[in-house]
Design an enzyme around this catalytic site. Sequence first.
Site, PDB file in Angstrom:
ATOM      1  CD  GLN A 110      -2.498   1.320   2.680  1.00  0.00           C
ATOM      2  OE1 GLN A 110      -1.862   1.573   3.695  1.00  0.00           O
ATOM      3  NE2 GLN A 110      -3.791   1.097   2.680  1.00  0.00           N
TER       4      GLN A 110
ATOM      5  CD  GLU B 278      -5.087  -0.115   6.070  1.00  0.00           C
ATOM      6  OE1 GLU B 278      -5.394   0.733   5.216  1.00  0.00           O
ATOM      7  OE2 GLU B 278      -3.949  -0.192   6.565  1.00  0.00           O
TER       8      GLU B 278
ATOM      9  CB  SER C 249       3.330  -2.948   5.190  1.00  0.00           C
ATOM     10  OG  SER C 249       3.135  -2.044   6.241  1.00  0.00           O
TER      11      SER C 249
HETATM   12  C1  LIG Z   1       3.398  -0.908  11.296  1.00  0.00           C
HETATM   13  C2  LIG Z   1       2.966   0.150  10.333  1.00  0.00           C
HETATM   14  C3  LIG Z   1       2.655  -0.201   9.044  1.00  0.00           C
HETATM   15  C4  LIG Z   1       2.260   0.778   8.133  1.00  0.00           C
HETATM   16  N1  LIG Z   1       2.028   0.389   6.851  1.00  0.00           N
HETATM   17  C5  LIG Z   1       1.698   1.314   5.928  1.00  0.00           C
HETATM   18  C6  LIG Z   1       1.519   0.940   4.565  1.00  0.00           C
HETATM   19  O1  LIG Z   1       1.648  -0.228   4.198  1.00  0.00           O
HETATM   20  N2  LIG Z   1       1.227   1.908   3.680  1.00  0.00           N
HETATM   21  C7  LIG Z   1       1.069   3.207   4.036  1.00  0.00           C
HETATM   22  O2  LIG Z   1       0.773   4.020   3.176  1.00  0.00           O
HETATM   23  N3  LIG Z   1       1.249   3.612   5.323  1.00  0.00           N
HETATM   24  C8  LIG Z   1       1.559   2.692   6.276  1.00  0.00           C
HETATM   25  N4  LIG Z   1       1.774   3.084   7.575  1.00  0.00           N
HETATM   26  C9  LIG Z   1       1.735   4.501   7.911  1.00  0.00           C
HETATM   27  C10 LIG Z   1       0.567   4.911   8.778  1.00  0.00           C
HETATM   28  O3  LIG Z   1      -0.629   4.937   8.038  1.00  0.00           O
HETATM   29  C11 LIG Z   1       0.925   6.289   9.351  1.00  0.00           C
HETATM   30  O4  LIG Z   1       2.046   6.129  10.187  1.00  0.00           O
HETATM   31  C12 LIG Z   1      -0.216   6.892  10.164  1.00  0.00           C
HETATM   32  O5  LIG Z   1      -1.316   7.205   9.339  1.00  0.00           O
HETATM   33  C13 LIG Z   1       0.219   8.162  10.922  1.00  0.00           C
HETATM   34  O6  LIG Z   1       0.835   9.052  10.062  1.00  0.00           O
HETATM   35  P1  LIG Z   1       2.270   9.672  10.443  1.00  0.00           P
HETATM   36  O7  LIG Z   1       3.183   8.532  10.795  1.00  0.00           O
HETATM   37  O8  LIG Z   1       2.689  10.555   9.318  1.00  0.00           O
HETATM   38  O9  LIG Z   1       2.047  10.483  11.758  1.00  0.00           O
HETATM   39  P2  LIG Z   1       1.473  11.994  11.861  1.00  0.00           P
HETATM   40  O10 LIG Z   1       0.300  12.127  10.958  1.00  0.00           O
HETATM   41  O11 LIG Z   1       2.613  12.935  11.663  1.00  0.00           O
HETATM   42  O12 LIG Z   1       0.966  12.037  13.340  1.00  0.00           O
HETATM   43  C14 LIG Z   1       1.850  12.288  14.447  1.00  0.00           C
HETATM   44  C15 LIG Z   1       1.005  12.370  15.706  1.00  0.00           C
HETATM   45  O13 LIG Z   1       0.099  13.489  15.613  1.00  0.00           O
HETATM   46  C16 LIG Z   1      -1.248  13.056  15.818  1.00  0.00           C
HETATM   47  N5  LIG Z   1      -2.153  13.805  14.953  1.00  0.00           N
HETATM   48  C17 LIG Z   1      -1.979  14.105  13.641  1.00  0.00           C
HETATM   49  N6  LIG Z   1      -3.041  14.788  13.170  1.00  0.00           N
HETATM   50  C18 LIG Z   1      -3.929  14.896  14.181  1.00  0.00           C
HETATM   51  C19 LIG Z   1      -5.229  15.464  14.323  1.00  0.00           C
HETATM   52  N7  LIG Z   1      -5.829  16.075  13.295  1.00  0.00           N
HETATM   53  N8  LIG Z   1      -5.834  15.403  15.535  1.00  0.00           N
HETATM   54  C20 LIG Z   1      -5.245  14.784  16.597  1.00  0.00           C
HETATM   55  N9  LIG Z   1      -3.998  14.222  16.524  1.00  0.00           N
HETATM   56  C21 LIG Z   1      -3.358  14.265  15.338  1.00  0.00           C
HETATM   57  C22 LIG Z   1      -1.264  11.587  15.408  1.00  0.00           C
HETATM   58  O14 LIG Z   1      -2.336  10.882  16.005  1.00  0.00           O
HETATM   59  C23 LIG Z   1       0.109  11.127  15.909  1.00  0.00           C
HETATM   60  O15 LIG Z   1       0.044  10.826  17.286  1.00  0.00           O
HETATM   61  C24 LIG Z   1       2.155   2.122   8.525  1.00  0.00           C
HETATM   62  C25 LIG Z   1       2.457   2.491   9.831  1.00  0.00           C
HETATM   63  C26 LIG Z   1       2.858   1.528  10.733  1.00  0.00           C
HETATM   64  C27 LIG Z   1       3.173   1.933  12.146  1.00  0.00           C
END
Ligand SMILES: Cc1cc2nc3c(=O)[nH]c(=O)nc-3n(C[C@H](O)[C@H](O)[C@H](O)COP(=O)(O)OP(=O)(O)OC[C@H]3O[C@@H](n4cnc5c(N)ncnc54)[C@H](O)[C@@H]3O)c2cc1C
Length: 378
Positions: free
Chosen positions: A121, A240, A156
């Site tokens: 993805q 998902e 992933s």
């Molecule tokens: C094990 C694992 C597998 C994954 N696999 C995939 C994959 O296959 N493909 C893919 O595309 N992505 C994947 N991801 C990514 C995942 O979807 C993102 O990590 C997740 O959506 C959070 O985005 P970010 O890491 O950019 O954190 P950020 O969006 O930068 O968030 C940082 C912090 O701020 C908080 N925050 C952000 N915005 C808000 C809001 N509006 N209100 C309140 N709090 C907020 C969040 O909750 C978090 O605590 C994976 C992640 C993990 C951990």
Amino acid sequence: MDLSCTEEEEAYRARLREWLAATLPDLPERPDPLDWPARRAYDCGWQRRLYDAGYAATHWEASPTQRLVFLEETELAGAPYVGANFVGLLHAGPTIAAEGTAAQRERWLPPILRGDEVWCQGFSEPDAGSDLASLRTRAVRDGDAYVVTGQKIWTSHAEVADWCELLVRTDPDAPSKHRGITWLALPMDAPGVTVRPLRTLAGSTEFAEVFLDEVRVPVANRVGEENDGWRVTMVTLSFERGTAFVGEVVACRRLLGELARTARKNGTWDDPVLRRRLGRLSAEFQALWRIVQANVSEARATGGVPGAGGSVFKLHYSHARQELYDAAAAVLGPDALDLGRDWNLDRLSSLSYTIAAGTSQIQRDIVAERILGLPKGR
Ligand SMILES: Cc1cc2nc3c(=O)[nH]c(=O)nc-3n(C[C@H](O)[C@H](O)[C@H](O)COP(=O)(O)OP(=O)(O)OC[C@H]3O[C@@H](n4cnc5c(N)ncnc54)[C@H](O)[C@@H]3O)c2cc1C
């Protein structure tokens, strides 16, 4: 919601149980959990056996009860779970089944079911995670292809994937950032695709950065209309969050039962605080199983696509799973280390569940806005 088994479904359970008993002893030894190419081979081999026996499409085509029976029976028998093709089987495949053309379904679904092709993805980017609609990977139309340039992260299983469900920006000038997005199927071996694996704290390269440098993706690989990718993405995310983790709930309930038995044997059961923790977890997982049944049943009523209830499930499940592994560590003490790497990797990976597939904060927003009808907080 009526999920009681019909006679036919009970017969299905009996047939499946018999098949599992005859098949599982012949499976090769499970590979090193950190060796992704070996895991791909093992998981696809299992999928092929399911296909040959007529069980491969259970996640998509079976009745909700049959699907739950399949998950219960395979888990109880200790069969492998979907593994490396989690994305293909549990959300790209169902999205293509719901939104793809007949030709797209014909091209992509059978190889997923046969265990021939694995999907990953490509949604998140360095500056677009929770705020996914801010994604910047650009796709410019050039004849019968899109030319795609940008970067994805946390992809992933990218290291072992053949295809990627990819979100791109096709209209940077759209009035809203949600409007100019398109959902494409990217062949991972296309010129210009570079996969750079990332290592997790457990030492696994289960996800990667994916760099896209003027990659040509045929227009025929677009699922849904151009600039209508956000709507298609909501379908993918509803699978998902709503149904993809269902099988794991069965595994967690089994682990909880084993923990209660171990606690009685090793004396930790005498601790009333720990006992209460296990009791609360038992109630939590029972409630989760009911939510699963409600979501599966709702998906049936709405033509196969689960609704926003998936966020309620995902939110509770990810926290309950973390609490379960913490409680397990309290019951087992240092003996947990003897359970081997698989168990300890599962415990470490449970930390990621409140982030992957959308963080808990984001799920709370969705529940507040789309289910409870509260005003938008942002
Ligand atoms: C094990 C694992 C597998 C994954 N696999 C995939 C994959 O296959 N493909 C893919 O595309 N992505 C994947 N991801 C990514 C995942 O979807 C993102 O990590 C997740 O959506 C959070 O985005 P970010 O890491 O950019 O954190 P950020 O969006 O930068 O968030 C940082 C912090 O701020 C908080 N925050 C952000 N915005 C808000 C809001 N509006 N209100 C309140 N709090 C907020 C969040 O909750 C978090 O605590 C994976 C992640 C993990 C951990």
